[in-house]
Write a protein that holds these residues in place. Sequence first.
Motif, PDB file in Angstrom:
ATOM      1  N   GLY A  38       7.105   0.168 -61.178  1.00 22.03           N
ATOM      2  CA  GLY A  38       6.147   1.103 -61.324  1.00 22.03           C
ATOM      3  C   GLY A  38       6.427   2.267 -60.858  1.00 22.03           C
ATOM      4  N   SER A  39       5.939   3.568 -61.012  1.00 25.42           N
ATOM      5  CA  SER A  39       6.060   4.783 -60.548  1.00 25.42           C
ATOM      6  C   SER A  39       5.628   5.104 -59.054  1.00 25.42           C
ATOM      7  N   THR A  40       4.501   4.057 -58.853  1.00 27.20           N
ATOM      8  CA  THR A  40       3.929   4.410 -57.246  1.00 27.20           C
ATOM      9  C   THR A  40       4.861   4.295 -56.332  1.00 27.20           C
ATOM     10  N   ASP A  67       8.260  -9.021 -59.834  1.00 22.75           N
ATOM     11  CA  ASP A  67       8.125  -9.549 -61.187  1.00 22.75           C
ATOM     12  C   ASP A  67       9.222  -8.817 -62.051  1.00 22.75           C
ATOM     13  N   TYR A  80      13.262  -4.737 -64.765  1.00 23.63           N
ATOM     14  CA  TYR A  80      12.837  -4.688 -63.358  1.00 23.63           C
ATOM     15  C   TYR A  80      14.345  -4.985 -62.431  1.00 23.63           C
ATOM     16  N   GLY A 132       1.734  -1.944 -56.021  1.00 24.51           N
ATOM     17  CA  GLY A 132       1.140  -1.018 -56.577  1.00 24.51           C
ATOM     18  C   GLY A 132      -0.160  -1.469 -56.919  1.00 24.51           C
ATOM     19  N   ILE A 133      -1.101  -0.911 -57.780  1.00 25.09           N
ATOM     20  CA  ILE A 133      -2.193  -1.446 -58.520  1.00 25.09           C
ATOM     21  C   ILE A 133      -2.184  -1.109 -60.006  1.00 25.09           C
ATOM     22  N   HIS A 138      -4.228  -5.182 -61.745  1.00 28.38           N
ATOM     23  CA  HIS A 138      -3.274  -6.371 -61.391  1.00 28.38           C
ATOM     24  C   HIS A 138      -2.304  -6.028 -60.300  1.00 28.38           C
ATOM     25  N   GLY A 140       1.470  -7.148 -59.035  1.00 28.01           N
ATOM     26  CA  GLY A 140       2.545  -7.698 -59.730  1.00 28.01           C
ATOM     27  C   GLY A 140       2.138  -7.726 -61.031  1.00 28.01           C
ATOM     28  N   PHE A 141       2.193  -8.884 -61.925  1.00 25.60           N
ATOM     29  CA  PHE A 141       1.649  -8.722 -63.202  1.00 25.60           C
ATOM     30  C   PHE A 141       0.575  -9.881 -63.405  1.00 25.60           C
ATOM     31  N   ASN A 165       2.745   0.592 -69.903  1.00 24.72           N
ATOM     32  CA  ASN A 165       3.927   0.427 -69.689  1.00 24.72           C
ATOM     33  C   ASN A 165       5.030   0.985 -70.860  1.00 24.72           C
ATOM     34  N   ARG A 167       5.403   3.736 -71.915  1.00 29.86           N
ATOM     35  CA  ARG A 167       5.894   5.016 -71.773  1.00 29.86           C
ATOM     36  C   ARG A 167       7.326   4.914 -71.187  1.00 29.86           C
ATOM     37  N   LYS A 202      -6.272   5.828 -60.512  1.00 30.05           N
ATOM     38  CA  LYS A 202      -6.441   4.524 -59.599  1.00 30.05           C
ATOM     39  C   LYS A 202      -7.764   4.371 -58.713  1.00 30.05           C
TER      40      LYS A 202
HETATM   41  C1  GLP Z   1       3.418  -2.551 -63.430  1.00 33.84           C
HETATM   42  C2  GLP Z   1       4.154  -3.320 -62.362  1.00 33.84           C
HETATM   43  C3  GLP Z   1       3.234  -3.400 -61.180  1.00 33.84           C
HETATM   44  C4  GLP Z   1       2.820  -1.794 -60.596  1.00 33.84           C
HETATM   45  C5  GLP Z   1       1.934  -1.426 -61.886  1.00 33.84           C
HETATM   46  C6  GLP Z   1       1.433  -0.250 -62.007  1.00 33.84           C
HETATM   47  O1  GLP Z   1       2.835  -3.188 -64.344  1.00 33.84           O
HETATM   48  N1  GLP Z   1       4.280  -4.815 -62.804  1.00 33.84           N
HETATM   49  O2  GLP Z   1       3.767  -3.984 -59.818  1.00 33.84           O
HETATM   50  O3  GLP Z   1       1.891  -2.024 -59.725  1.00 33.84           O
HETATM   51  O4  GLP Z   1       2.699  -1.218 -62.879  1.00 33.84           O
HETATM   52  O5  GLP Z   1       2.157   0.866 -62.201  1.00 33.84           O
HETATM   53  P1  GLP Z   1       2.497   2.484 -61.541  1.00 33.84           P
HETATM   54  O6  GLP Z   1       2.708   2.577 -60.121  1.00 33.84           O
HETATM   55  O7  GLP Z   1       3.326   3.067 -62.501  1.00 33.84           O
HETATM   56  O8  GLP Z   1       0.839   2.920 -61.742  1.00 33.84           O
END
Ligand code: GLP
Length: 260
Positions: A38-40, A67, A80, A132-133, A138, A140-141, A165, A167, A202
């Motif tokens: 993820g981007s976080t 994941d 990933y 991240g969330i 969620h 992870g997933f 996702n 994007r 978030k």
């Molecule tokens: C994905 C990953 C998560 C991540 C989430 C948030 O789905 N599996 O681990 O926390 O995206 O993504 P972002 O950080 O881009 O908002």
Amino acid sequence: MPEVLVLDSKEDGAALVAGHIAALVREHPSTTLGVATGSTPLPVYSALGEHASGGLDFSRASAFALDEYVGLPDGHPESYRAVIDREVTQRLGMDPEHVHVPDGSAIGIETAGDRYERALIAHGGVDVQLLGIGSTGHLGFNEPGSSFASLTRVKTLTEQTRRDNARFFSSLDEVPMHCVTQGLGTILRARHLVLLAFGEGKADAVAAAVEGPVSSSMPGSAIQLHPHVTVVLDPAAASALQHGDYYRWAQDNKPDWQGI
Ligand code: GLP
């Protein structure tokens, strides 16, 4: 209660977390990192990259990813495995043999979860797990409804997560339907959880995870069951917290000897 730290910007939050990880690796070169996609977490990896360019040696450290998508062609740039290789392994100069990602190949997928659990346990687990969330809450997933005792297994992504996702892919149709993810029970075995969240998008998920009822409807709330959790936010991600004033008060009066 997780420790909540609100930093002025995501760069400041990332520098704090990267500084903590760098100190850990300096003291224990064979530290095991739990890495998220993820981007976080990207600014954390970039700050860690600067520690690596400055001479910090990550070659004895290990990493386990949270994941993976199921069924993407080998080497797909958004798998990933490829993301972790680019953002973590290469940037930090880690030994690729020490970096583990669940196996999302369609062939043998039935055993991918068990194989990953065995590898994690044989290795001795994760020292510090970055999280991240997702907008659905969620980790992870692990989508809403995931058991807090769950282990690494195949899950079906929600339509919301697939849209979030999309994007990274050329169309929504290209986003896989299934994933292999560490379970919430797996994540809770890591010795220290560091949940990062930045931006207003978030804020609700963070407030629900940190302060809301502990419920499998909000997978992020699993962090309330762990004895050592640090939540690192920017002001926008912290904006829906009910006890924000207290967290800032505790942060301002944090004893010098206490790390994160
Ligand atoms: C994905 C990953 C998560 C991540 C989430 C948030 O789905 N599996 O681990 O926390 O995206 O993504 P972002 O950080 O881009 O908002």
